[in-house]
Design an enzyme around this catalytic site. Sequence first.
Site, PDB file in Angstrom:
ATOM      1  N   GLY A 142      -9.465  19.313 -32.010  1.00 26.28           N
ATOM      2  CA  GLY A 142     -10.870  18.882 -32.104  1.00 26.28           C
ATOM      3  C   GLY A 142     -11.818  19.715 -31.258  1.00 26.28           C
ATOM      4  N   GLY A 206      -2.874  20.695 -37.435  1.00 24.35           N
ATOM      5  CA  GLY A 206      -1.615  21.007 -38.129  1.00 24.35           C
ATOM      6  C   GLY A 206      -1.240  22.473 -37.941  1.00 24.35           C
ATOM      7  N   GLY A 232      -2.424  17.009 -28.387  1.00 26.90           N
ATOM      8  CA  GLY A 232      -1.591  17.575 -29.456  1.00 26.90           C
ATOM      9  C   GLY A 232      -1.330  19.049 -29.197  1.00 26.90           C
ATOM     10  N   THR A 259     -10.700  17.845 -23.459  1.00 26.03           N
ATOM     11  CA  THR A 259     -10.965  16.540 -24.050  1.00 26.03           C
ATOM     12  C   THR A 259     -12.391  16.131 -23.752  1.00 26.03           C
ATOM     13  OG1 THR A 259     -10.533  14.183 -24.008  1.00 26.03           O
ATOM     14  CG2 THR A 259      -9.858  15.395 -22.051  1.00 26.03           C
ATOM     15  N   ASP A 261     -13.349  13.275 -23.949  1.00 26.72           N
ATOM     16  CA  ASP A 261     -13.307  11.895 -23.452  1.00 26.72           C
ATOM     17  C   ASP A 261     -13.173  11.759 -21.943  1.00 26.72           C
ATOM     18  OD1 ASP A 261     -13.591  10.788 -25.923  1.00 26.72           O
ATOM     19  OD2 ASP A 261     -11.443  10.693 -26.324  1.00 26.72           O
TER      20      ASP A 261
HETATM   21  N1  LIG Z   1       3.766  16.912 -31.121  1.00 30.13           N
HETATM   22  C1  LIG Z   1       3.308  18.130 -31.446  1.00 30.13           C
HETATM   23  N2  LIG Z   1       4.143  19.199 -31.412  1.00 30.13           N
HETATM   24  C2  LIG Z   1       3.688  20.427 -31.731  1.00 30.13           C
HETATM   25  N3  LIG Z   1       2.432  20.701 -32.095  1.00 30.13           N
HETATM   26  C3  LIG Z   1       1.565  19.687 -32.162  1.00 30.13           C
HETATM   27  C4  LIG Z   1       1.954  18.346 -31.835  1.00 30.13           C
HETATM   28  N4  LIG Z   1       0.873  17.550 -32.004  1.00 30.13           N
HETATM   29  C5  LIG Z   1      -0.136  18.349 -32.408  1.00 30.13           C
HETATM   30  N5  LIG Z   1       0.270  19.629 -32.492  1.00 30.13           N
HETATM   31  C6  LIG Z   1      -0.533  20.775 -32.914  1.00 30.13           C
HETATM   32  O1  LIG Z   1      -1.618  20.956 -32.004  1.00 30.13           O
HETATM   33  C7  LIG Z   1      -2.809  21.290 -32.713  1.00 30.13           C
HETATM   34  C8  LIG Z   1      -3.934  20.388 -32.325  1.00 30.13           C
HETATM   35  O2  LIG Z   1      -3.519  19.029 -32.344  1.00 30.13           O
HETATM   36  P1  LIG Z   1      -4.541  17.855 -32.681  1.00 30.13           P
HETATM   37  O3  LIG Z   1      -3.819  16.585 -32.464  1.00 30.13           O
HETATM   38  O4  LIG Z   1      -5.145  18.096 -34.015  1.00 30.13           O
HETATM   39  O5  LIG Z   1      -5.735  18.055 -31.641  1.00 30.13           O
HETATM   40  P2  LIG Z   1      -5.863  17.898 -30.065  1.00 30.13           P
HETATM   41  O6  LIG Z   1      -5.134  19.032 -29.454  1.00 30.13           O
HETATM   42  O7  LIG Z   1      -7.333  17.958 -29.858  1.00 30.13           O
HETATM   43  O8  LIG Z   1      -5.225  16.586 -29.716  1.00 30.13           O
HETATM   44  C9  LIG Z   1      -2.470  21.262 -34.195  1.00 30.13           C
HETATM   45  O9  LIG Z   1      -2.346  22.588 -34.636  1.00 30.13           O
HETATM   46  C10 LIG Z   1      -1.160  20.508 -34.269  1.00 30.13           C
HETATM   47  O10 LIG Z   1      -0.302  21.010 -35.284  1.00 30.13           O
HETATM   48  O1  LIG Z   2     -13.173  12.730 -35.843  1.00 31.26           O
HETATM   49  P1  LIG Z   2     -12.197  13.543 -35.056  1.00 31.26           P
HETATM   50  O2  LIG Z   2     -12.383  15.002 -35.192  1.00 31.26           O
HETATM   51  O3  LIG Z   2     -10.797  13.098 -35.278  1.00 31.26           O
HETATM   52  O4  LIG Z   2     -12.523  13.274 -33.523  1.00 31.26           O
HETATM   53  C1  LIG Z   2     -12.921  12.031 -33.068  1.00 31.26           C
HETATM   54  C2  LIG Z   2     -12.216  11.630 -31.848  1.00 31.26           C
HETATM   55  O5  LIG Z   2     -11.829  12.733 -31.030  1.00 31.26           O
HETATM   56  C3  LIG Z   2     -11.998  12.341 -29.681  1.00 31.26           C
HETATM   57  O6  LIG Z   2     -13.216  12.799 -29.221  1.00 31.26           O
HETATM   58  C4  LIG Z   2     -10.927  12.832 -28.785  1.00 31.26           C
HETATM   59  O7  LIG Z   2     -10.815  14.238 -28.881  1.00 31.26           O
HETATM   60  P2  LIG Z   2     -10.545  15.164 -27.621  1.00 31.26           P
HETATM   61  O8  LIG Z   2     -10.137  14.287 -26.505  1.00 31.26           O
HETATM   62  O9  LIG Z   2      -9.487  16.093 -28.100  1.00 31.26           O
HETATM   63  O10 LIG Z   2     -11.814  15.876 -27.332  1.00 31.26           O
HETATM   64  C5  LIG Z   2     -12.083  10.848 -29.742  1.00 31.26           C
HETATM   65  O11 LIG Z   2     -12.540  10.206 -28.655  1.00 31.26           O
HETATM   66  C6  LIG Z   2     -12.951  10.725 -30.930  1.00 31.26           C
HETATM   67  O12 LIG Z   2     -13.160   9.441 -31.256  1.00 31.26           O
END
Ligand SMILES: Nc1ncnc2c1ncn2[C@@H]1O[C@H](COP(=O)(O)OP(=O)(O)O)[C@@H](O)[C@H]1O
Ligand SMILES: O=P(O)(O)OC[C@H]1O[C@](O)(COP(=O)(O)O)[C@@H](O)[C@@H]1O
Length: 416
Positions: A142, A206, A232, A259, A261
């Site tokens: 995000g 992803g 993630g 983040t 947040d």
């Molecule tokens: N458990 C995991 N293991 C490996 N890669 C992951 C995992 N969870 C998320 N990712 C990868 O990290 C990237 C970002 O994850 P995402 O959940 O979309 O956002 P964020 O990092 O903001 O939480 C994506 O490319 C996703 O494939």
């Molecule tokens: O609509 P999206 O892109 O899933 O993101 C919304 C959500 O992502 C967050 O901002 C958290 O994302 P990050 O902590 O990775 O910045 C949540 O609090 C929010 O509600």
Amino acid sequence: MELSVSFFAARPHSCVLPVVPARPDLKLRRRPLTLRRRSAIRAQVSDPSRCRETDDDGFVLEDVPHLTNFIPDLPSYPNPLHKSQAYAIVKQTFVSPEDVVAEKIVVRKDSPRGVHFRRAGPREKVYFKSEEVRACVVTCGGLCPGINTVIREIVCGLNYMYGVDDILGIEGGYRGFYSKNTSQLTPKVVNDIHKRGGTFLRTSRGGHDTQKIVDNIQDRGINQVYIIGGDGTQKGAALIYQEVEKRGLQVAVAGIPKTIDNDIAVIDKSFGFDTAVEEAQRAINAAHVEVESVENGVGVVKLMGRYSGFIAMFATLASRDVDCCLIPESPFYLEGKGGLFEFVEQRLKENGHVVIVLAEGAGQEYVAQSMHTVDGRDASGNRLLLDVGLWLSQQIKVRLKHFSPSMRCLIINTNN
Ligand SMILES: Nc1ncnc2c1ncn2[C@@H]1O[C@H](COP(=O)(O)OP(=O)(O)O)[C@@H](O)[C@H]1O
Ligand SMILES: O=P(O)(O)OC[C@H]1O[C@](O)(COP(=O)(O)O)[C@@H](O)[C@@H]1O
């Protein structure tokens, strides 16, 4: 971002640990701090091998891995900052490898010393020669205000402070490692990017394929990987580091926590949070102006915050126009004494208008009950939330119709 247990500020022993620190100089020592026998006090970490402790005073170090863990004879070099005019004259430029930061600042005289984390900052010695560094930067998951500033600082810091010339931009998140060309990043290229929103390198959800990513890192001769992203992303970074270690590569992997947040316990503040709070106040202000101008106006402002209400809470406290703030950490109910409907009705009687701030994740259980929707997920597997703002405003309209047929309910969604 979806929050795992180890990420949550509200939970004990929570933290986000960079896989290796986000600065080329910030390396971990092979030798642990005062390492003695293990005692009953144990930090709850996802990887227990990172957790070291003493038996007499309950000191726990939740550590991050270091290249020297698996490349024991890695040579080290004086930090190039030694030569920098700006740094050489400053006393205590370097952080001692012995320095740690306590997880909790409130303790009791007789309580165990508790969990500690390695302190970030430049070390006197580094493990790469500047001219041999080929770094890369990638942004995943995000968005958050300030990502471009972080990219810029990595590039300018590496170049100006550490003399690194070879820095690659990986485009479009993790999948960019194996499906896109790289671009060369120089201070000139990134000069103005902090003035733009989003991420200059683009992002995606992803597409994390550890083998393909590490193959690519190896093929391109990259030896420092800077990964900016949420929980993630950091899980993905940990897998990359594990594979690097398995293959015995001299590749540093630095996770830079992102983040919006601000729900990370061990850092002072996450970048982008202040901007989010500021923007949230604009939305609250707009809602307040609207509801004040009509008879019995109710404003519902939905803010970001899947699992944490820091943005909502801080914006509420700063604005002074909010009557009620609902956050995921604190359950609420609608009907009966002390319920939300009673509160709204009361405020309308007293004040003629109400402003409610909602974090996106608040009250999800109620919305799910009434909407009977299927559990949607995004490409990274994060649960898609239901629209609590729309739901709540409908509930208020229906439930308080008797109070004022002319009541106007306004919803402001700031997160979509
Ligand atoms: N458990 C995991 N293991 C490996 N890669 C992951 C995992 N969870 C998320 N990712 C990868 O990290 C990237 C970002 O994850 P995402 O959940 O979309 O956002 P964020 O990092 O903001 O939480 C994506 O490319 C996703 O494939
Ligand atoms: O609509 P999206 O892109 O899933 O993101 C919304 C959500 O992502 C967050 O901002 C958290 O994302 P990050 O902590 O990775 O910045 C949540 O609090 C929010 O509600």
